[in-house]
Structures are given as C-alpha cells and as structure tokens.
Design an enzyme around this catalytic site. Structure first.
Site, PDB file in Angstrom:
ATOM      1  N   THR A 146       0.824  -1.212   0.000  1.00 17.00           N
ATOM      2  CA  THR A 146       0.000   0.000   0.000  1.00 17.00           C
ATOM      3  C   THR A 146       0.859   1.264   0.000  1.00 17.00           C
ATOM      4  O   THR A 146       0.682   2.149  -0.845  1.00 17.00           O
ATOM      5  CB  THR A 146      -0.903  -0.001   1.246  1.00 17.00           C
ATOM      6  OG1 THR A 146      -1.622  -1.225   1.289  1.00 17.00           O
ATOM      7  CG2 THR A 146      -1.892   1.153   1.207  1.00 17.00           C
ATOM      8  N   LEU A 147       1.789   1.352   0.959  1.00 15.07           N
ATOM      9  CA  LEU A 147       2.634   2.541   1.051  1.00 15.07           C
ATOM     10  C   LEU A 147       3.474   2.718  -0.208  1.00 15.07           C
ATOM     11  O   LEU A 147       3.509   3.798  -0.796  1.00 15.07           O
ATOM     12  CB  LEU A 147       3.603   2.389   2.232  1.00 15.07           C
ATOM     13  CG  LEU A 147       3.309   3.107   3.524  1.00 15.07           C
ATOM     14  CD1 LEU A 147       1.942   2.761   4.056  1.00 15.07           C
ATOM     15  CD2 LEU A 147       4.368   2.817   4.552  1.00 15.07           C
ATOM     16  N   VAL A 225       9.605   5.672   5.932  1.00 13.88           N
ATOM     17  CA  VAL A 225       8.242   5.926   6.390  1.00 13.88           C
ATOM     18  C   VAL A 225       7.621   4.636   6.926  1.00 13.88           C
ATOM     19  O   VAL A 225       6.429   4.587   7.194  1.00 13.88           O
ATOM     20  CB  VAL A 225       7.354   6.482   5.247  1.00 13.88           C
ATOM     21  CG1 VAL A 225       7.788   7.892   4.880  1.00 13.88           C
ATOM     22  CG2 VAL A 225       7.382   5.568   4.026  1.00 13.88           C
ATOM     23  N   ALA A 226       8.458   3.582   7.073  1.00 12.20           N
ATOM     24  CA  ALA A 226       7.912   2.277   7.452  1.00 12.20           C
ATOM     25  C   ALA A 226       8.083   2.014   8.950  1.00 12.20           C
ATOM     26  O   ALA A 226       7.165   2.278   9.737  1.00 12.20           O
ATOM     27  CB  ALA A 226       8.546   1.187   6.602  1.00 12.20           C
ATOM     28  N   ARG A 227       9.238   1.514   9.349  1.00 10.47           N
ATOM     29  CA  ARG A 227       9.524   1.278  10.763  1.00 10.47           C
ATOM     30  C   ARG A 227      11.005   1.523  11.018  1.00 10.47           C
ATOM     31  O   ARG A 227      11.853   1.145  10.209  1.00 10.47           O
ATOM     32  CB  ARG A 227       9.202  -0.171  11.159  1.00 10.47           C
ATOM     33  CG  ARG A 227       7.733  -0.451  11.431  1.00 10.47           C
ATOM     34  CD  ARG A 227       7.234   0.160  12.747  1.00 10.47           C
ATOM     35  NE  ARG A 227       5.824  -0.120  12.972  1.00 10.47           N
ATOM     36  CZ  ARG A 227       4.806   0.608  12.516  1.00 10.47           C
ATOM     37  NH1 ARG A 227       5.035   1.697  11.800  1.00 10.47           N
ATOM     38  NH2 ARG A 227       3.555   0.275  12.779  1.00 10.47           N
ATOM     39  N   ASP A 251      10.328   9.411   9.291  1.00 11.40           N
ATOM     40  CA  ASP A 251       9.096   9.494  10.082  1.00 11.40           C
ATOM     41  C   ASP A 251       9.110   8.496  11.230  1.00 11.40           C
ATOM     42  O   ASP A 251       8.293   8.584  12.142  1.00 11.40           O
ATOM     43  CB  ASP A 251       7.893   9.216   9.173  1.00 11.40           C
ATOM     44  CG  ASP A 251       6.567   9.597   9.833  1.00 11.40           C
ATOM     45  OD1 ASP A 251       6.496  10.699  10.418  1.00 11.40           O
ATOM     46  OD2 ASP A 251       5.611   8.799   9.764  1.00 11.40           O
ATOM     47  N   GLU A 256      11.084   5.573  19.762  1.00  8.74           N
ATOM     48  CA  GLU A 256      10.125   6.674  19.599  1.00  8.74           C
ATOM     49  C   GLU A 256       9.474   6.975  20.952  1.00  8.74           C
ATOM     50  O   GLU A 256       9.137   6.036  21.666  1.00  8.74           O
ATOM     51  CB  GLU A 256       9.066   6.290  18.568  1.00  8.74           C
ATOM     52  CG  GLU A 256       9.665   6.111  17.174  1.00  8.74           C
ATOM     53  CD  GLU A 256       8.635   5.738  16.106  1.00  8.74           C
ATOM     54  OE1 GLU A 256       7.422   5.768  16.408  1.00  8.74           O
ATOM     55  OE2 GLU A 256       9.046   5.410  14.990  1.00  8.74           O
ATOM     56  N   HIS A 275       6.537  10.468  13.525  1.00 12.82           N
ATOM     57  CA  HIS A 275       5.701   9.305  13.197  1.00 12.82           C
ATOM     58  C   HIS A 275       4.244   9.741  12.956  1.00 12.82           C
ATOM     59  O   HIS A 275       3.331   9.287  13.636  1.00 12.82           O
ATOM     60  CB  HIS A 275       5.769   8.224  14.280  1.00 12.82           C
ATOM     61  CG  HIS A 275       5.340   6.877  13.768  1.00 12.82           C
ATOM     62  ND1 HIS A 275       5.817   5.688  14.250  1.00 12.82           N
ATOM     63  CD2 HIS A 275       4.461   6.530  12.779  1.00 12.82           C
ATOM     64  CE1 HIS A 275       5.254   4.680  13.608  1.00 12.82           C
ATOM     65  NE2 HIS A 275       4.415   5.172  12.706  1.00 12.82           N
TER      66      HIS A 275
HETATM   67  P1  NAD Z   1       1.504  -3.756   2.979  1.00 15.28           P
HETATM   68  O1  NAD Z   1       1.359  -5.066   3.611  1.00 15.28           O
HETATM   69  O2  NAD Z   1       0.414  -3.231   2.111  1.00 15.28           O
HETATM   70  O3  NAD Z   1       2.844  -3.702   2.116  1.00 15.28           O
HETATM   71  C1  NAD Z   1       4.088  -4.211   2.518  1.00 15.28           C
HETATM   72  C2  NAD Z   1       4.791  -4.744   1.274  1.00 15.28           C
HETATM   73  O4  NAD Z   1       6.127  -5.086   1.585  1.00 15.28           O
HETATM   74  C3  NAD Z   1       4.125  -6.005   0.708  1.00 15.28           C
HETATM   75  O5  NAD Z   1       3.953  -5.838  -0.679  1.00 15.28           O
HETATM   76  C4  NAD Z   1       5.146  -7.095   1.016  1.00 15.28           C
HETATM   77  O6  NAD Z   1       5.131  -8.124   0.064  1.00 15.28           O
HETATM   78  C5  NAD Z   1       6.431  -6.300   0.930  1.00 15.28           C
HETATM   79  N1  NAD Z   1       7.580  -6.944   1.587  1.00 15.28           N
HETATM   80  C6  NAD Z   1       7.624  -7.588   2.774  1.00 15.28           C
HETATM   81  N2  NAD Z   1       8.877  -8.014   3.023  1.00 15.28           N
HETATM   82  C7  NAD Z   1       9.633  -7.628   1.976  1.00 15.28           C
HETATM   83  C8  NAD Z   1      10.998  -7.787   1.638  1.00 15.28           C
HETATM   84  N3  NAD Z   1      11.842  -8.433   2.446  1.00 15.28           N
HETATM   85  N4  NAD Z   1      11.428  -7.247   0.486  1.00 15.28           N
HETATM   86  C9  NAD Z   1      10.588  -6.595  -0.348  1.00 15.28           C
HETATM   87  N5  NAD Z   1       9.289  -6.439  -0.099  1.00 15.28           N
HETATM   88  C10 NAD Z   1       8.812  -6.951   1.058  1.00 15.28           C
HETATM   89  O7  NAD Z   1       1.767  -2.731   4.169  1.00 15.28           O
HETATM   90  P2  NAD Z   1       1.714  -1.133   4.078  1.00 15.28           P
HETATM   91  O8  NAD Z   1       0.358  -0.653   4.469  1.00 15.28           O
HETATM   92  O9  NAD Z   1       2.304  -0.695   2.805  1.00 15.28           O
HETATM   93  O10 NAD Z   1       2.672  -0.738   5.270  1.00 15.28           O
HETATM   94  C11 NAD Z   1       4.039  -1.135   5.251  1.00 15.28           C
HETATM   95  C12 NAD Z   1       4.658  -0.813   6.593  1.00 15.28           C
HETATM   96  O11 NAD Z   1       4.752   0.593   6.736  1.00 15.28           O
HETATM   97  C13 NAD Z   1       3.800  -1.276   7.762  1.00 15.28           C
HETATM   98  O12 NAD Z   1       4.149  -2.594   8.136  1.00 15.28           O
HETATM   99  C14 NAD Z   1       4.099  -0.272   8.837  1.00 15.28           C
HETATM  100  O13 NAD Z   1       5.146  -0.746   9.650  1.00 15.28           O
HETATM  101  C15 NAD Z   1       4.566   0.955   8.094  1.00 15.28           C
HETATM  102  N6  NAD Z   1       3.598   2.082   8.152  1.00 15.28           N
HETATM  103  C16 NAD Z   1       4.013   3.279   8.644  1.00 15.28           C
HETATM  104  C17 NAD Z   1       3.133   4.351   8.699  1.00 15.28           C
HETATM  105  C18 NAD Z   1       3.560   5.689   9.236  1.00 15.28           C
HETATM  106  O14 NAD Z   1       2.772   6.360   9.878  1.00 15.28           O
HETATM  107  N7  NAD Z   1       4.775   6.127   8.985  1.00 15.28           N
HETATM  108  C19 NAD Z   1       1.813   4.202   8.244  1.00 15.28           C
HETATM  109  C20 NAD Z   1       1.423   2.969   7.718  1.00 15.28           C
HETATM  110  C21 NAD Z   1       2.334   1.923   7.665  1.00 15.28           C
END
Ligand code: NAD
Length: 309
Positions: A146-147, A225-227, A251, A256, A275
């Site tokens: 999604t992100l 923006v992930a973790r 972010d 944190e 964040h």
């Molecule tokens: P998602 O499940 O839609 O997408 C994650 C993607 O990463 C999937 O397509 C998965 O196949 C891929 N992936 C997993 N391991 C991988 C690897 N080793 N190599 C390549 N690709 C890999 O999740 P999302 O909604 O996109 O969110 C992703 C992460 O972002 C969440 O787990 C969360 O920790 C973080 N997040 C942060 C915020 C924020 O406020 N900054 C908001 C939402 C999500």
C-alpha cells in the site's frame, strides 16, 4: 458466536482522538465501549486497539489500528483462535504525500529555508549546485504494498524515474523496473531517493546498514516511512556524518519518541517528522470504515479483510 460489543482500547488514543473514533460507529448495531486494561473479554467481543494486550486473546476478534502489527503476537492469536486484523490498505495517500513532501523539500531546500527563516535570514547565497528538481530523478521504492504503491504512483506523476524492490514480478503502475530483494544493491545504486516501505520483520530488520549506504550515491537521500529498525540508525548517523549519503526524510525511529540527544535532530539535511505519516484530520474515519467492514464480514462468517493471524 456473533459479536455483541465493539470495545475500543484506550491505547487507540495514542494515535487518534478516541471519542471521535467511537462516535464513527453510530451505524453499528452493537454497543461501542471505550475500555481500559481492567476490562475482561469473551468471544462475543470485538476489540480495536493500538497496542497488544494478552486479554485480547479472550475476545472474538482483535483489530490492530496500525498497518504495522509487529508488536502483536500473531502466534498467540492463531493458537487462541482469535483472528487478528491490521489496518493496511488505507495509507497510500497519506504516507505517499508525506514521502513526496520529503523529496520536494529535500530537492528544493524548503527545510533549509525554514531553518534560516527562524533567524529572519534571507539566505542570499544558497549554493548554486545544491537545488534540483525531482523530475527525472530516480526513486527506488523498497516494498511495493500500500505505502510503496502510493509513493510510486505519486512520484511517477511528478515525472520521476521510479524503480522498485518487490518479491513478486507482478508489475506495479508507475514503476518502470522491478528488482528482487536479493538484488537490493543493484536497485538502490543509481537512485537519488530510496524510500523504505516494507514491514518490520526478522527479514527486513537492519535491511539498510553501512553496506547499503556505501552502495547508494553520495548525493542520495533515504526516506524511511515504514519502521525504525529497518534502518540501522547508528550506521545511518555515521553515513550522514561521513557524507556517504546526502540526507534523509525520517518518520520512524528505532526509539520513539526520538530521544532528545539523538544526533538525527541536528543534521541540516535530515527532516524528522514525529511518526505522523498517516496523521490527517479524517484518519479516525478511515480506520472506522475499515473496522466496520471487517466487523460485518465477521458477523456474516466471511473471510476477514487484512487478516494477519
Ligand atoms: P503492505 O502489507 O500493504 O505492504 C508491505 C509490502 O512489503 C508487501 O507488498 C510485502 O510483500 C512487501 N515486503 C515484505 N517483506 C519484503 C521484503 N523483504 N522485500 C521486499 N518487499 C517486502 O503494508 P503497508 O500498508 O504498505 O505498510 C508497510 C509498513 O509501513 C507497515 O508494516 C508499517 O510498519 C509501516 N507504516 C508506517 C506508517 C507511518 O505512519 N509512517 C503508516 C502505515 C504503515
């Protein structure tokens, strides 16, 4: 059994105004209650929470209001037979726009102008070589869920050259080239921006460290923006100090809130946001829509959207 109550755990308030969130379920045909750690649950309870609690294993279903559910014990949920769902699928616009904001700012120096504005300083002679347009620059998006897709689509619309790292070969709109995670170094070597958008898993922890920063261009920026733990923070600080990479938009952090004495606060070319990637004034409605959708699926004995355990 059918769900007879929706419990909203008080930790939801860490992310969204809890009363507004509770009010968003007016259409649900069960009582909605805000609960604390003294609450007990049974199989007729649904729980929506920011943080995990062992007591949720007595409920009928638990929803994590975050996309990243790495704090939750998925095995325990599976063993207890309590489905766990998360909030992925809704952060493409919010986090996508944040990543674009970082890139445009870093490219056009908005963050530096703001620093100087704080001193009423016109900054008459910014270095001619420093600013650039994001158009035609290469962005590598690591993780295309999604992100990642939200970032890629928007960057493509700005005329950036978008490549990505993905485990599958399925094409992604706006992404011109896909690399397998084994070829991460190849994928990031030519990028001006690298955006980290994978979940935090044992596999992705420390995915970006000294070697990756050395592989990146010295005029490249990393966006996380992930973790936090996906990027080795000490290695990042060393790379920024040494000029191995040019800067960052962050972010998320290993700890944190980011500790006051973290060197990350002080780099001119690092943008720190607290964040708030998903934070907008309608976030509670987005999450509530998702929770209501899954609630109805549970009642109808259908497959649950975003089930992770
Ligand atoms: P998602 O499940 O839609 O997408 C994650 C993607 O990463 C999937 O397509 C998965 O196949 C891929 N992936 C997993 N391991 C991988 C690897 N080793 N190599 C390549 N690709 C890999 O999740 P999302 O909604 O996109 O969110 C992703 C992460 O972002 C969440 O787990 C969360 O920790 C973080 N997040 C942060 C915020 C924020 O406020 N900054 C908001 C939402 C999500």
């Amino acid at each position: 059994p059918q769900l007879e109550r929706l419990c909203i755990h008080e930790t939801v308030d860490e992310k969204i105004p809890i009363e507004a969130f509770a009010d968003a379920f007016a259409e649900l045909n069960v009582p909605v209650e805000i609960v604390g750690d003294d609450e007990t649950f049974d199989r007729t309870d649904a729980v929506a929470s920011f943080r995990p609690r062992e007591a949720f294993l007595d409920a009928g279903w638990t929803h994590c209001i975050r996309a990243g559910y790495d704090e939750f014990d998925t095995e325990a949920h599976t063993e207890a037979g309590v489905p766990l769902t998360n909030s992925t699928g809704i952060h493409d616009t919010t986090v996508g726009e944040l990543a674009i904001g970082y890139m445009v700012s870093l490219a056009r120096m908005l963050h530096i102008y703001r620093d100087h504005q704080n001193d009423n300083d016109w900054l008459a002679e910014p270095p001619y070589e420093r600013p650039f347009t994001v158009e035609n620059e290469r962005l590598c998006v690591v993780g295309l869920g999604t992100l990642g897709q939200g970032i890629a689509e928007r960057a493509d619309a700005l005329g950036m050259d978008v490549v990505g790292v993905r485990r599958s070969d399925d094409p992604v709109p706006g992404v011109s080239e896909l690399y397998h995670p084994d070829d991460l170094h190849e994928a990031i070597a030519d990028a001006r921006f690298v955006a980290v958008a994978v979940p935090h898993t044992p596999e992705t922890e420390g995915m970006f460290s000294t070697e990756e920063f050395e592989t990146m261009r010295d005029d490249a920026y990393i966006l996380n923006v992930a973790r936090g733990p996906i990027v080795d923070e000490d290695a990042l600080i060393d790379a920024l100090d040494a000029g191995t990479i040019a800067g960052a938009g962050l972010d998320v952090f290993e700890t944190e809130p980011l500790p006051e004495d973290s060197p990350l606060w002080d780099f001119e070319e690092v943008i720190v946001s607290p964040h708030r990637g998903s934070a907008t004034n309608r976030y509670h409605l987005d999450i509530a829509d998702l929770v209501a959708e899954i609630f109805h699926q549970y009642q109808a004995d259908e497959e649950l959207r975003n089930r992770v355990a």
